[in-house]
Scaffold this motif. Sequence first.
Motif, short mmCIF file in Angstrom:
data_model
loop_
_atom_site.label_atom_id
_atom_site.label_comp_id
_atom_site.label_asym_id
_atom_site.label_seq_id
_atom_site.Cartn_x
_atom_site.Cartn_y
_atom_site.Cartn_z
N ALA B 217 -58.45 -26.14 12.22
CA ALA B 217 -57.16 -26.82 12.03
C ALA B 217 -56.67 -26.69 10.59
N LYS B 245 -59.01 -25.91 20.90
CA LYS B 245 -57.56 -26.07 21.11
C LYS B 245 -57.18 -27.53 21.19
N MET B 248 -57.10 -28.88 17.71
CA MET B 248 -55.92 -28.43 16.98
C MET B 248 -54.67 -29.16 17.48
N ARG B 251 -54.21 -32.48 16.06
CA ARG B 251 -53.75 -32.47 14.67
C ARG B 251 -52.29 -32.03 14.57
N ILE B 253 -50.94 -29.30 15.96
CA ILE B 253 -50.74 -27.85 15.97
C ILE B 253 -50.40 -27.40 17.39
#
Lengths: 218, 257
Positions: B217, B245, B248, B251, B253
């Motif tokens: 991340a 994934k 991420m 976070r 993303i």
Amino acid sequence: MNKVAVIDYGMGNLHSVAKAVEHVGRELGEETEVTVTPDANLIAAADRVIFPGVGAIRDCMAEINRLNVGQIVEEAMKTKPVLAICVGMQALMQHSEENDGVDCLGFMQGKVRFFGEPLLNNEGQRLKVPHMGWNEVSQTQKHPLWKNVPDNSRFYFVHSYYVESTDTKKITGVTAYGKEVVATLADDNIFATQFHPEKSQTVGLTLLRNFLQWDGQT
Amino acid sequence: MGLAKRIIPCLDCDKGRVVKGVKFVDIRDAGDPVEVAKRYCDAGADEITFLDITASHEDRNTTVETVRAIAGQVFIPLTVGGGIRTLEDIRTMLNAGADKVGINTAAVNNPEFVREAAARFGSQCIVVAVDAKQVSAEGEPLKWEIFTHGGRNPTGLDAIEWVKRMVDYGAGEILLTSMDRDGTKIGFDLALNKTVSQAVQVPVIASGGVGNLQHLAEGVLDGEADAVLAASIFHFGEYTIKEAKQHMASRGIEVRL
């Protein structure tokens, strides 16, 4: 027997698309014969045709013109389902601004333009060019090739130039990359994708499976 | 919503076998690159990078066959790196089913090779791989140099100038490995990655140093990477692609789930 011809005009890797079509053909349990060829007779004898393309448009158009691929595609479009992929789709347009300007086949209305710099997203962050990776495709029209493909599925794109269609009723899918970008076009029995279905895992294979079963009607 | 950041597992292969070990549960042959690639593809990897470390030229035919076998079963992009030295090497790999090739040492030895390769095959399939090491001392402005041969040979090339030049010559993507971090599991060199990413228009893949999901991340959030590459954290089953994934995404993303 479902005969698929992939038009080979010497530009890039056609192995991927041929393998992916063979793979979905096997899954369908029907005999599928995939021929990668520049031969007009073999293409004329096929049940459906794939018009691929990678690399720079000037080189692609030079080979398309040298091998008379335009006429082959035009003939195919009259009688059978055709799938154009990436630069294959761009070649269908009237003109591309890549390589200081290149005239294309003009089978569809519109131009191919550079993404430009700076390219920014909604939050004002700079976007990289090429547009490379998995982006969401919003289905703006129903089409047989979208069957079993969830709306807003991610497909794999890699391109620095994008299609700007002036015949917006032909647009069947869009994505967003700094601006709204045409992801797919359809016109009678031709369907064109800016993304690579053969590299888009499950959803890409579904689209190819639909193409193998498509009768060319919308 | 828009373009997803990519997660790319990397397979190091020698004579057609995955090396450095892959430890999946319930995998029949962890050394078989086809099976491993397929597994990653099914698990949601966004691309596969196949790094050929086969030393002898004769054994490279095995590599070509392996690439062909992977490409017949894996329908996501496949990058092949290692030993790409000539236009013929590129053609062979693309014909075998690779979508992109990674060029590293050959670019350092002959930068024009990248220009020729991009002109011939298109920028979309030319990834320039660079191995960079920090050469500035503490307190000095940050500076990185390009190294070859696994970080042993300095080239005198400034890393930032070099990647700009490679993009100028037609590289469509940069695979950036920090030789300071490679194998350390302490995270990417974020300053290096951010500086490179801001210096070029093309996507940058961060590589070298991943030890946990936070690192992935950070590579995107702080290193401004467009894609993150990792080997061991996935190979040894420490984390799955899905967990990576999900982390991420948590976070903020954008990823392909």
